[in-house]
Design an enzyme around this catalytic site. Structure first.
Site, mmCIF file in Angstrom:
data_model
loop_
_atom_site.group_PDB
_atom_site.id
_atom_site.type_symbol
_atom_site.label_atom_id
_atom_site.label_comp_id
_atom_site.label_asym_id
_atom_site.label_seq_id
_atom_site.Cartn_x
_atom_site.Cartn_y
_atom_site.Cartn_z
ATOM 1 N N ASN A 187 12.857 35.820 23.702
ATOM 2 C CA ASN A 187 12.301 36.639 24.672
ATOM 3 C C ASN A 187 11.259 35.839 25.238
ATOM 4 O O ASN A 187 11.098 34.690 24.999
ATOM 5 C CB ASN A 187 11.855 37.978 24.009
ATOM 6 N N LYS A 188 10.471 36.447 26.254
ATOM 7 C CA LYS A 188 9.436 35.875 27.004
ATOM 8 C C LYS A 188 8.493 35.082 26.133
ATOM 9 O O LYS A 188 8.398 35.500 24.945
ATOM 10 C CB LYS A 188 8.715 36.869 27.790
ATOM 11 N N ARG A 232 14.243 40.031 37.956
ATOM 12 C CA ARG A 232 14.045 39.359 36.645
ATOM 13 C C ARG A 232 14.233 40.384 35.369
ATOM 14 O O ARG A 232 14.317 41.685 35.966
ATOM 15 C CB ARG A 232 12.885 38.390 36.658
ATOM 16 N N GLY A 233 14.238 40.034 34.266
ATOM 17 C CA GLY A 233 14.787 40.779 33.150
ATOM 18 C C GLY A 233 16.129 40.744 33.026
ATOM 19 O O GLY A 233 16.864 40.944 33.936
ATOM 20 N N ALA A 234 16.571 40.658 31.687
ATOM 21 C CA ALA A 234 17.816 40.277 31.479
ATOM 22 C C ALA A 234 19.021 41.234 32.017
ATOM 23 O O ALA A 234 19.809 40.813 32.690
ATOM 24 C CB ALA A 234 18.028 39.995 29.816
ATOM 25 N N ASP A 270 16.256 38.616 25.677
ATOM 26 C CA ASP A 270 17.092 37.807 26.722
ATOM 27 C C ASP A 270 18.448 37.383 26.112
ATOM 28 O O ASP A 270 19.362 37.197 26.747
ATOM 29 C CB ASP A 270 16.228 36.696 27.358
ATOM 30 N N GLN A 296 4.117 38.627 34.261
ATOM 31 C CA GLN A 296 4.853 39.995 34.264
ATOM 32 C C GLN A 296 4.243 41.233 33.647
ATOM 33 O O GLN A 296 4.461 42.357 34.132
ATOM 34 C CB GLN A 296 6.267 39.764 33.588
HETATM 35 O O1 MRU Z 1 11.412 35.612 33.045
HETATM 36 P P1 MRU Z 1 11.556 37.066 32.907
HETATM 37 O O2 MRU Z 1 10.549 37.992 33.799
HETATM 38 O O3 MRU Z 1 12.945 37.430 33.480
HETATM 39 O O4 MRU Z 1 11.633 37.493 31.329
HETATM 40 C C1 MRU Z 1 12.120 38.792 31.047
HETATM 41 C C2 MRU Z 1 11.927 39.132 29.472
HETATM 42 O O5 MRU Z 1 11.495 38.359 28.683
HETATM 43 C C3 MRU Z 1 12.030 40.492 29.185
HETATM 44 O O6 MRU Z 1 11.645 40.674 27.948
HETATM 45 C C4 MRU Z 1 13.657 40.608 28.873
HETATM 46 O O7 MRU Z 1 14.318 40.040 29.802
HETATM 47 C C5 MRU Z 1 13.987 41.986 28.623
HETATM 48 S S1 MRU Z 1 14.284 43.018 29.808
HETATM 49 C C6 MRU Z 1 14.535 44.560 29.417
#
Ligand code: MRU
Length: 343
Positions: free
Chosen positions: A242-243, A50-52, A232, A191
């Site tokens: 974002n999250k 996970r993470g963009a 994201d 997370q």
């Molecule tokens: O649901 P996730 O864990 O994939 O969400 C991740 C985020 O919101 C991060 O802040 C975002 O992807 C940036 S990661 C460098």
């Protein structure tokens, strides 16, 4: 500084994708071996990766796995299948489209698998370089002794490199700045607690875990001099998905006159959207809230609303830190100017 490696291609043409299973952290360090597209799709869907940026890199390798056993002619269906695994992070679609364009450039007689494996490796290497550059640009905004609040996880686990927002923190620390990092636990999937607190601890940085609803109090006590988050998807006007919980942090930061920074590579911008209203927000299962990591915490059958992301209005963002430099003020004009040829 010792950082985890979330995404790794093992072997050459007939290799496979190895993902650090982030659903098992911090208790266990377990890797998933993905040997076909469906395994990668499932890993993205379940947040094992996970993470963009990490999602984008994984999807690129997912297409390589698909090509190992399929003819290139059907690539569109494979791209669509991977693209549908999660809707909000634009890096996923960005990486897949780039792979598809590259396939169209395959020289006559060329091997499509090797050709796209090379491209996936380039995407991974570029992400590493972008993280490093974001770290350098962002670290200039932080001073020794500051308290920095962050949300979700944006480190090595979320990218192919040192991370975006956490990459800024790692870089500042390497420059000798002693930062006090507050990590929001980040309900419902934690997370911040499971990944960010773990990553910062592994790197020997000063991290304090707080529940999401403590951010206002911590700010009021004067412990936070900057809020630093990832993204994201960023629309043309700077509105940033974002999250879930990021938007409330931005409102709190404004109320306490604390700068609010977003750190993201150019691959996270979606300039086809004029503002954040068009960003698709992933809705996840209610059970993530009612039956979390500690078991059932809500009555069976209760209605649940579980958006995984929110959108922070550009006006609330002090600056966006990209690999190409810092965008400030956050406006369509300054974004287009900074991204320039990357559009
Ligand atoms: O649901 P996730 O864990 O994939 O969400 C991740 C985020 O919101 C991060 O802040 C975002 O992807 C940036 S990661 C460098």
């Amino acid at each position: 500084m010792k950082l985890a490696r979330a995404v790794e291609w093992v072997g050459e043409r007939n290799g496979y994708l190895r993902l650090l299973d982030q659903t098992r952290l911090p208790k266990e360090i377990i890797y998933r071996e993905c040997r076909d597209l469906e395994a990668v799709r499932l890993a993205i869907r379940e947040l094992a990766v996970r993470g963009a940026p990490a999602i984008g890199v994984s999807a690129a390798y997912g297409l390589v796995l698909w090509l190992q056993t399929n003819a290139p002619a059907g690539i569109d269906a494979a791209v669509d299948r991977l693209a549908s695994s999660r809707p909000t992070a634009v890096n996923l679609v960005w990486a897949l489209q780039r792979m598809r364009r590259r396939l169209a450039e395959l020289p006559a007689g060329g091997d499509p698998v090797t050709w796209l494996l090379d491209e996936a490796r380039v995407i991974e290497a570029e992400d590493q370089a972008m993280c490093a550059a974001i770290g350098q640009h962002g670290a200039e905004l932080l001073r020794d002794g500051q308290g920095v609040l962050t949300h979700c996880n944006t480190g090595a686990l979320a990218t192919a490199g040192i991370g975006t927002a956490l990459g800024v923190i790692f870089t500042a620390a390497q420059q000798g700045k002693r930062l006090h990092v507050f990590a929001d636990e980040t309900r419902p999937l934690l997370q911040g607690a499971r990944l960010t607190a773990w990553e910062l601890q592994q790197a020997d940085l000063d991290v304090t875990l707080i529940c999401d609803n403590m951010a206002a109090q911590v700010m009021k006590e004067g412990r936070v001099q900057a809020v630093l988050v990832g993204a994201d998807r960023i629309a043309a006007n700077g509105d940033t998905a974002n999250k879930i919980g990021t938007y409330s942090l931005a409102v709190l930061a404004k109320a306490h006159s604390i700068p609010f920074y977003v750190a993201a590579p150019s691959s996270t911008f979606d300039l086809s959207l004029s503002n954040g209203g068009g960003i698709p927000i992933e809705q996840r299962e209610g059970r993530e809230i009612t039956h979390g990591f500690i078991g059932q915490i809500a009555p069976e059958g209760v209605k649940v609303y579980n958006p995984a992301f929110d959108v922070t209005n550009a006006e609330l963002i002090t600056a966006i830190i990209t690999e190409l430099g810092v965008i400030q003020p956050v406006q369509e004009r300054t974004i287009r100017k900074r991204l320039g040829s990357r559009l």
